[in-house]
Every structure is written in structure tokens, then in C-alpha cells.
Write a protein that holds these residues in place. Structure first.
Motif, short mmCIF file in Angstrom:
data_model
loop_
_atom_site.label_atom_id
_atom_site.label_comp_id
_atom_site.label_asym_id
_atom_site.label_seq_id
_atom_site.Cartn_x
_atom_site.Cartn_y
_atom_site.Cartn_z
N LEU A 137 0.86 -1.06 0.07
CA LEU A 137 0.01 0.04 0.02
C LEU A 137 0.64 1.35 0.02
CD1 LEU A 137 -2.84 0.97 0.17
CD2 LEU A 137 -2.78 1.17 2.72
N ASP A 138 1.86 1.47 0.95
CA ASP A 138 2.64 2.75 1.05
C ASP A 138 3.57 2.88 -0.11
OD1 ASP A 138 1.74 3.47 3.61
OD2 ASP A 138 3.19 2.72 4.67
N HIS A 139 3.92 1.67 -0.68
CA HIS A 139 4.68 1.84 -2.20
C HIS A 139 4.02 2.31 -3.15
CE1 HIS A 139 7.91 0.60 -4.76
NE2 HIS A 139 7.03 0.05 -5.59
N MET A 140 2.74 1.78 -3.38
CA MET A 140 1.87 2.30 -4.56
C MET A 140 1.48 3.71 -4.52
SD MET A 140 2.18 -0.36 -6.48
CE MET A 140 1.08 0.27 -7.68
N VAL A 141 1.36 4.02 -3.04
CA VAL A 141 0.67 5.27 -2.87
C VAL A 141 1.90 6.57 -3.09
CG1 VAL A 141 0.01 7.20 -1.14
CG2 VAL A 141 -1.15 5.06 -1.26
N ALA A 142 3.17 6.08 -2.66
CA ALA A 142 4.33 7.02 -3.06
C ALA A 142 4.60 6.82 -4.56
CB ALA A 142 5.36 6.30 -2.15
N LEU A 143 4.41 5.87 -5.27
CA LEU A 143 4.55 5.95 -6.74
C LEU A 143 3.44 6.88 -7.35
CD1 LEU A 143 5.30 2.31 -7.74
CD2 LEU A 143 7.01 4.24 -7.78
N GLY A 144 2.50 6.81 -6.90
CA GLY A 144 1.30 7.60 -7.44
C GLY A 144 1.18 8.99 -6.95
N SER A 145 1.51 9.36 -5.94
CA SER A 145 1.29 10.93 -5.47
C SER A 145 2.28 11.25 -4.66
CB SER A 145 -0.12 10.68 -4.83
OG SER A 145 0.00 10.06 -3.59
N GLY A 146 3.15 10.42 -4.07
CA GLY A 146 4.49 10.97 -3.08
C GLY A 146 3.82 11.22 -1.86
N THR A 147 2.53 10.58 -1.40
CA THR A 147 2.18 10.75 0.00
C THR A 147 1.99 9.39 0.52
OG1 THR A 147 -0.18 10.54 -0.60
CG2 THR A 147 0.87 12.93 -0.62
N ARG A 148 1.85 9.39 1.66
CA ARG A 148 1.80 8.01 2.62
C ARG A 148 0.37 7.98 3.12
NH1 ARG A 148 6.04 4.90 3.43
NH2 ARG A 148 5.56 4.21 5.45
N VAL A 149 0.07 6.88 3.20
CA VAL A 149 -1.31 6.48 3.70
C VAL A 149 -1.10 5.71 5.15
CG1 VAL A 149 -3.44 5.20 3.62
CG2 VAL A 149 -2.57 6.39 1.57
N ALA A 150 -1.90 6.15 6.16
CA ALA A 150 -1.71 5.27 7.56
C ALA A 150 -2.09 3.85 7.24
CB ALA A 150 -2.26 6.04 8.91
N PRO A 151 -1.69 2.69 7.79
CA PRO A 151 -2.30 1.56 7.82
C PRO A 151 -3.51 1.50 8.64
CG PRO A 151 -0.27 1.51 9.13
CD PRO A 151 -0.43 2.85 8.57
N GLY A 152 -4.44 0.99 8.20
CA GLY A 152 -5.64 0.61 8.93
C GLY A 152 -6.92 0.06 8.43
#
Length: 95
Positions: A80-95
């Protein structure tokens, strides 16, 4: 489910956002939440790109807002974090 469990590929699917003006909005909400539950059982998470171009995790049907792109990306939770970083450069908190 065996292929998903074994190979853990990303999945692209079309999921239309909720629209309060449509008569089938409640039925759509139930179907989206059922899809999200199935994804969670397989340890997958859904990502959505908003009108601002930012990726965000979809936790429930109401996270799919009007104006968001209908194409969704489902990835293993571990990616999840890797894909978000590739797509927008932001991180998403797990949950």
C-alpha cells in the motif's frame, strides 16, 4: 482466490463512486462494501485517485466521492505505502 493468495498481483477494476441523486445509491453502497470486505479477507486494499490527482485508501463506499476516477487499484496491504508513494508521493496510514 488461490492465484491472488499465491502471486499477490495488483488488480485494476472499475468501481463507480456513490451518487446520492441515483435511485440505486443504497444498493451500490452495499456492493462496494461487499467488495471491500472481500478484498480485506484477501489482505488487499483499494486505492482511488481523486479529482486532485492524489491517491488515497478506500476504507468504505463513502470514500468514493463524486469526481473521483472510476478505475481503482487494489494491492496487497504490504504494498500500500509503496503504491501510494509511486502515485502521489504521499503516505497512507495503515488501517
Amino acid at each position: 482466490a488461490g492465484t491472488l493468495s499465491r502471486y499477490r498481483p495488483p488488480i485494476i477494476c472499475e468501481v463507480l463512486p456513490l451518487d446520492p441523486d441515483r435511485p440505486d445509491n443504497g444498493e451500490r453502497r452495499l456492493k462496494i462494501n461487499a467488495l471491500l470486505s472481500l478484498a480485506a479477507e484477501l489482505d488487499y486494499r483499494m486505492l482511488s485517485m481523486g479529482a486532485d490527482g492524489q491517491l488515497s485508501a478506500v476504507r468504505e463506499a463513502d470514500d468514493l466521492v463524486l469526481g473521483s476516477e472510476p478505475d481503482r487499484l487494489m494491492v496487497p496491504s504490504s504494498d500500500l505505502d509503496h503504491m501510494v508513494a509511486l502515485g502521489s508521493g504521499t503516505r497512507v496510514a495503515p488501517g
